[in-house]
Design a protein around this motif. Structure first.
Motif, PDB file in Angstrom:
ATOM      1  N   SER A 564      -8.165  -3.875 -13.752  1.00  0.00           N
ATOM      2  CA  SER A 564      -8.219  -4.996 -14.620  1.00  0.00           C
ATOM      3  C   SER A 564      -9.193  -5.980 -14.380  1.00  0.00           C
ATOM      4  O   SER A 564      -9.970  -6.337 -13.361  1.00  0.00           O
ATOM      5  CB  SER A 564      -6.775  -5.605 -14.260  1.00  0.00           C
ATOM      6  OG  SER A 564      -6.698  -7.019 -14.641  1.00  0.00           O
ATOM      7  N   THR A 569      -2.503  -8.427 -12.812  1.00  0.00           N
ATOM      8  CA  THR A 569      -2.716  -7.132 -12.404  1.00  0.00           C
ATOM      9  C   THR A 569      -1.420  -6.590 -12.071  1.00  0.00           C
ATOM     10  O   THR A 569      -0.254  -7.079 -12.195  1.00  0.00           O
ATOM     11  CB  THR A 569      -3.448  -6.943 -11.096  1.00  0.00           C
ATOM     12  OG1 THR A 569      -2.909  -7.804 -10.226  1.00  0.00           O
ATOM     13  CG2 THR A 569      -4.731  -7.642 -11.461  1.00  0.00           C
ATOM     14  N   PRO A 646      -4.465  -2.922 -14.625  1.00  0.00           N
ATOM     15  CA  PRO A 646      -4.034  -3.696 -15.388  1.00  0.00           C
ATOM     16  C   PRO A 646      -2.531  -4.064 -15.509  1.00  0.00           C
ATOM     17  O   PRO A 646      -1.754  -3.016 -15.334  1.00  0.00           O
ATOM     18  CB  PRO A 646      -4.507  -3.285 -16.746  1.00  0.00           C
ATOM     19  CG  PRO A 646      -5.725  -2.189 -16.469  1.00  0.00           C
ATOM     20  CD  PRO A 646      -5.307  -1.720 -15.240  1.00  0.00           C
ATOM     21  N   TYR A 649      -0.637  -1.429 -17.382  1.00  0.00           N
ATOM     22  CA  TYR A 649      -0.701  -0.015 -17.218  1.00  0.00           C
ATOM     23  C   TYR A 649       0.495   0.733 -17.263  1.00  0.00           C
ATOM     24  O   TYR A 649       1.585   0.427 -16.925  1.00  0.00           O
ATOM     25  CB  TYR A 649      -1.596   0.179 -15.718  1.00  0.00           C
ATOM     26  CG  TYR A 649      -1.840   1.586 -15.410  1.00  0.00           C
ATOM     27  CD1 TYR A 649      -3.220   1.883 -15.896  1.00  0.00           C
ATOM     28  CD2 TYR A 649      -1.055   2.566 -14.704  1.00  0.00           C
ATOM     29  CE1 TYR A 649      -3.625   3.188 -15.823  1.00  0.00           C
ATOM     30  CE2 TYR A 649      -1.645   3.599 -14.528  1.00  0.00           C
ATOM     31  CZ  TYR A 649      -2.797   4.307 -14.984  1.00  0.00           C
ATOM     32  OH  TYR A 649      -3.201   5.445 -14.639  1.00  0.00           O
TER      33      TYR A 649
END
Length: 783
Positions: A564, A569, A646, A649
Motif C-alpha cells: 500500500s 493498510t 492495501p 486487498y
C-alpha cells in the motif's frame, strides 16, 4: 563392506529357471557358497556371446541360473540379510501380513536376461535392492490358453514372444517396492546384471515345492573343487563361450539364409526410425526422460543424459564465455540470463529438447526429425512443452521457408552420421548460425588411416545407414570451407571407457537375436566391432563460426508483493499458536510437546543454564535473545508484513498471493499421518499452499509435489511468503534449497524458517544438518 564380504560364506542351492535346484550326474542337488554362486552368475553373463551391457535378451528357461532362497530353506543366510531389511510401512499394515499370515521371507538375485515365467501364489511383496526388473501381470483367473506356453519373461520385452492379451507391465528400480495381491499371475525379467530383491510371500514354502533341507557345502572342498562340482551340475552353468574376435563380413559374403533374417530399409532413414520406434515404443515413458534418451549410454552409472551436460558446457564456454551450472543443475532465471536460440539437428524422440527446456528456461529450442513416429511421440505423448519440433530434414534448420532467426548453437547427437552429404549439412548449419555460434556434434568418427572402403566400415555404413562416416580431420576441412573452425575435439570413447563398460571388451556375433531383425541391430553390432578394433572412435567435436557473438543479457523482472502507498493498510493479526494441521484453518490448537518445541520456555531455560554454568567463557555463550518464543516471532513478522498490504486487498480482481509452506504435509514417509493445514492460520490474507516431496500430496489441490532442492514446478517470483518449520535440516543440499527459496519468493516478499541447532537425531526420513543462527543468516543473505 561388500555383499560378498558379508554373505559370501553362506551355502546356497543353485537353481534353474523352474526355481528348482539343479542336479549333478548322481542326482544330488547342487549347492555352492554364495561367493562362488555369484561369481558363476557374473562370469556366465560376461562370457555369453550375446550379452552387451544395457541390452537384454531372453535365455532359454533351461539355461537360466537363479539365486533364490527363503528363510525356511536357508534361515541363517536370511537372518543375516534381514538385519538390514524391514517390511515397509504400507505392506506391514496390510491384512495379508498380519498375525499368522506373515508367510515367509524371500531373497532373489538374477543375472540380466534371466526370468521367472508366468505363475501365481499368495500375496507377495519385493523390495528392489539393486538393478532393475520388469514385471508382467495378469488378473486372477486368466486362462492357460491366454497365458500360453511358459517362456522366459524377457522374450516379451524383446518381442521374441507375444505378450498375453491384457497383460500390464511395470519396471521396478532400485529402492522401489512391488506389491502383488493374491492369485495375480506374474512374470519377471532382469533388466540389469545382478538384479537383487528382498521381500515376503504368503503361505508356506512347502506349498511351492521350496521346502528343501538347509543347503550345505562339504568343509573339505577347496574353492577349485567347489567350482568344478558346480560346473558338472548343468550344461547351462558350464556354458563358457570363447570369444574369437568374430570376423565381420560384408553383406554380400553372408549366406543367403542369414541375409534374409535382417529387415532392410534400402537407405530410407525415415522408415528405418519409424519401424524401430514402433518396435520399441512400449518401453518408452513420456514422464521418464531416460526411457526415450536412446543414444549410447556413458560411464559406470549408464547415463544417457551426460551428452546434454557436455553440450551445455561447450555452449557456455564457447558462446557465453563462462562456466555452466554444475551437472544437471537448473540455470536460475534470476537477475541475468541469456536467451539463446538453439537447434537440435536430428532430435529423435525429443529428449534433448525436453532436457534443455527444463534446465535452460530462457533458451528457445527447435528440433527437426524426418521420422513420422518420432514426430508423433513428441507432439502427442510428451508432456506440455514450449519448444518447436518440425517433421523436416535437419538440412533446413531455419524452416521450409528459411524464415527463422539464426541460431547461437546447433547440436547433433548420433544423427549427423546419417547425413546424405555431411559437407552440405555443415554448410546449411553454418549458414543458419550467428557469427561466433557453435555446432556441437557427438557421434562416431572414422579413425585416422582407416579407409571408407574397408569392408567392416562398409557393413556398418549400410546397416546403420551411416552415409557420412568421416574422420574429424575431414570434418575440420568441411568447417574451414564454411567459415568455421574446429575448436574442440574430445575423445568420449576413452574418457568414458566405452570399450570396457559398454562392450566389456568383447566382440559381438553378427546374427539376429530374440526376434531383433531390424537392420539397426546389425548396425549396432558392426559399430561395436569397429570400435573395439579401433577403426572408429566416439567423439564430441565443436565447430565455431568466425566472428564475434552478440548476445544481450536479459535482466529478469520479478513480481512484487502488493504494498500500500496510502495511509490505510490491511488490518490483520496472526495468532502465535501451533495447530494440529487436521481441518480447516489448521484444525485444533496443538498441545504442548516439549519446552523447546512449542511452550515458549526458551528464556526460562537460558536463565537456568546461565545460573548453573560451570564455565562462563563468552564465546561459548549464545545470546539470550535467541531463546525467545519463535511462534511469537513468526506472528510478529507476519502481522507486520501483512499490514503493509492495501486495505482493500486483494482488490477488485480478487487475486490473492500465496503463502507457501515448504514440507507442509509432515513426514508421511516416516509413518506420520499427513497434515494439510498446520500453518494455514499463518497465511492471513493469502492463499495457503504446501510444497512437499511426499507423493501422496498429489491428491491435494493446493500442493506442489517436488524436492525443494530442485523444484522446477515452483514458478519464479510467485510466492508472497515462503515458510518452513523444522524442514531444512532434512534437505540433502540445503544451499540448493535456499537457491530455490530465493528464486520463487516475490520481490519484497517474506521468508521465514525454523531449524534446530542443538536437537536430537530425528531421521524423518533423513536428518542431515544443523544450522547456527549465523549460518542461517548467511544462507539467506548470499541469495
Amino acid at each position: 563392506m561388500s555383499f560378498i564380504q558379508r554373505f559370501g560364506s553362506h551355502p546356497q542351492y543353485v537353481k534353474g529357471g523352474d526355481v528348482q535346484p539343479l542336479q549333478n550326474a548322481r542326482g544330488e542337488k547342487c549347492t555352492a557358497r554364495t561367493s562362488i554362486l555369484v561369481d558363476t552368475m557374473r562370469e556366465r553373463f560376461d562370457n555369453d556371446e550375446n550379452n552387451v551391457a544395457g541390452d537384454v535378451h531372453g535365455r532359454q528357461m533351461k539355461d537360466d541360473l537363479l539365486f533364490f532362497t527363503n528363510d525356511v530353506e536357508n534361515p541363517t543366510f536370511m537372518e543375516s540379510i534381514l538385519k538390514d531389511v524391514s517390511v515397509p510401512a504400507p505392506i506391514s499394515q496390510h491384512s495379508a501380513w498380519a498375525g499368522e499370515n506373515m508367510g515367509f521371507s524371500v531373497f532373489s538375485a538374477m543375472e540380466q536376461g534371466s526370468s521367472h515365467p508366468f505363475h501365481f501364489h499368495e500375496a507377495a511383496w519385493l523390495g528392489q535392492v539393486s538393478g532393475a526388473r520388469l514385471w508382467y501381470i495378469l488378473p486372477p483367473g486368466t486362462s492357460k490358453k491366454v497365458v500360453g506356453a511358459k517362456v522366459n519373461g524377457c522374450d516379451y520385452f524383446t518381442g521374441a514372444a507375444a505378450l498375453p492379451s491384457g497383460a500390464k507391465a511395470c519396471i521396478q528400480r532400485s529402492g522401489e517396492v512391488f506389491y502383488l495381491p493374491p492369485s495375480w499371475l506374474h512374470a519377471t525379467c532382469a533388466l540389469e546384471p545382478f538384479s537383487v530383491g528382498v521381500g515376503g510371500q504368503g503361505g508356506s514354502p512347502k506349498g511351492y515345492e521350496q521346502d528343501f533341507p538347509v543347503p550345505t557345502v562339504p568343509n573339505e572342498w577347496t574353492e577349485a573343487k567347489e567350482r568344478a562340482e558346480l560346473a558338472k551340475c548343468s550344461a547351462a552353468v558350464n556354458k563358457q563361450t570363447q570369444t574369437d574376435g568374430a570376423k565381420i563380413v560384408s553383406v554380400k559374403e553372408k549366406k543367403d539364409d542369414e541375409q534374409q533374417n535382417w529387415k532392410w530399409f534400402d537407405g530410407n532413414i525415415g522408415e528405418y526410425y519409424d519401424k524401430l520406434e514402433r518396435d520399441e515404443h512400449a518401453k518408452r515413458n513420456p514422464n521418464v526422460i531416460t526411457s526415450y534418451a536412446v543414444h549410447r549410454w556413458m560411464g559406470p552409472q549408464r547415463k544417457t543424459l551426460d551428452h546434454y551436460i557436455l553440450i551445455r558446457k561447450a555452449i557456455y564456454e564457447m558462446v557465453l564465455g563462462r562456466l555452466p551450472p554444475p551437472g544437471e543443475e537448473v540455470t536460475s532465471t534470476g537477475e541475468e540470463s541469456y536467451p539463446l536460440r538453439v537447434f537440435d539437428g536430428g532430435c529423435g524422440l525429443g529428449a534433448g529438447l525436453m532436457w534443455f527446456e527444463e534446465h535452460e528456461r530462457t533458451w528457445s529450442m527447435t528440433g527437426h526429425t524426418i521420422s513420422q513416429e518420432q514426430y508423433t511421440w513428441i507432439t502427442k505423448d510428451l508432456p506440455e512443452h514450449k519448444f518447436i519440433v518440425r517433421l523436416l530434414t535437419y538440412d533446413k534448420p531455419l524452416g521450409e521457408n528459411e524464415s527463422d532467426d539464426k541460431y547461437h548453437a546447433i547440436y547433433s547427437i548420433e544423427a549427423s552420421i546419417h547425413s546424405p552429404n555431411l559437407s552440405n549439412t555443415i554448410k546449411a548449419w553454418s549458414d543458419a548460425l550467428e557469427p561466433g555460434g557453435v555446432i556441437v556434434i557427438i557421434d562416431d568418427f572414422l579413425s585416422v588411416g582407416v579407409s571408407r572402403d574397408d569392408p567392416d566400415v562398409d557393413l556398418f555404413a549400410k546397416s546403420w545407414i551411416a552415409n557420412s562416416v568421416h574422420s574429424t580431420t575431414e570434418v575440420a576441412d568441411m568447417a574451414e570451407k564454411n567459415n568455421m573452425a574446429l575448436v574442440q575435439d574430445r575423445d568420449l570413447g576413452s574418457q568414458y571407457s566405452i570399450a570396457k563398460l559398454n562392450y566389456r571388451n568383447k566382440a559381438p556375433k553378427l546374427r539376429d537375436e530374440a526376434g531383433r531383425v531390424h537392420q539397426g541391430w546389425l548396425g549396432s553390432k558392426a559399430r561395436q566391432k569397429l570400435f573395439l578394433d579401433g577403426k572408429i572412435t566416439y567423439r564430441m567435436i565443436v565447430l565455431q563460426k568466425h566472428g564475434d557473438i552478440s548476445i544481450e543479457a536479459e535482466h529478469a523482472t520479478c513480481a512484487a508483493v502488493a504494498t500500500s502507498h496510502e495511509d490505510e493498510t490491511l488490518a490483520v493479526e496472526i495468532r502465535p499458536t501451533l495447530m494440529t494441521g487436521k481441518g480447516k484453518e489448521g484444525g485444533a490448537q496443538q498441545e504442548c510437546l516439549s519446552g523447546w518445541y512449542c511452550c515458549g520456555k526458551g528464556e526460562e531455560y537460558w536463565d537456568d543454564l546461565a545460573a548453573t554454568r560451570t564455565e562462563s567463557t563468552k564465546f561459548l555463550t549464545l545470546p539470550r535473545e535467541l531463546f525467545g518464543d519463535y511462534l511469537t516471532s513468526f506472528a510478529k513478522h507476519l502481522t507486520e508484513f501483512y499490514q503493509t498490504y492495501p486495505a482493500d486487498y486483494p482488490g477488485q480482481d480478487n487475486k490473492k498471493g500465496i503463502f507457501l509452506d515448504i514440507g507442509g504435509t509432515g513426514s508421511v514417509a516416516s509413518g506420520m499421518t499427513m497434515v494439510t493445514s498446520k500453518f494455514a492460520h499463518f497465511a492471513g490474507p493469502l492463499d495457503y499452499w504446501v510444497l512437499d516431496s511426499e507423493p501422496s500430496a498429489k491428491k491435494l489441490s493446493n500442493a506442489i509435489v517436488c524436492d525443494i532442492d530442485d523444484c522446477p514446478a515452483a514458478q519464479d517470483c510467485s510466492y508472497d511468503v515462503t515458510f518452513s518449520f523444522t524442514v531444512l535440516e532434512h534437505a540433502a543440499r540445503p544451499w540448493k534449497s535456499f537457491d530455490t527459496i530465493a528464486r520463487i519468493t516475490k520481490k519484497g516478499g517474506l521468508t521465514l524458517h525454523l531449524v534446530p541447532w542443538s536437537y536430537q537425531w530425528h531421521a524423518t526420513p533423513a536428518d542431515n544438518y544443523r544450522f547456527s543462527h549465523t549460518a542461517l543468516t548467511t544462507l539467506i543473505q548470499d541469495r
